[in-house]
Motif scaffolding. Sequence first.
Motif: not given
Length: 164
Positions: A3-4, A6, A11
């Motif tokens: 996720q970091e 992306q 998000r």
Amino acid sequence: MPQEQQPAWTRLPLAQRFASALIDLDGVVYHGTTPVAGAVDALTSARSAGLRTLFLTNNASRTPHEVAALVTELGLPTTERDVVTSAHAAAALAARRIPGARALMVGGVAMKTALWEHGLTPVHKADDDPDLVVQGFAPDVDWRQLAEAAYAVGRGVPWIVTNS
């Protein structure tokens, strides 16, 4: 991808990432006349965040007005402009293919209404010289309607059908 890594926009909640959503109704928003658990709350939140909703259904037996009334009763205020039915999609396709066509109709009142609203003339027999056949589900479709459609299609008349 973690996720970091992306992009930041991915998000964000969907209602912030997109301006509009096309939402299927049958089995997504409701089952028959019963809302799907959580659907009304989720769509209310998405709308509050600015997401425009357009409801779609492959059920050709109801008019957009009837569908909008049902969705509104579930707690999502909706107008017929916010609904696209398969009857209207079929009628729009037919009108683009042959403007002003005589359409042999297999379906119910909602299909007839959609044909009229798209400038087409509903007919009911293969001998009425239809330009095309337009078919959609309705509880009152019977073997006579299907037979007339089969005669016309057998003669080479184009056939537009909304669902099996």
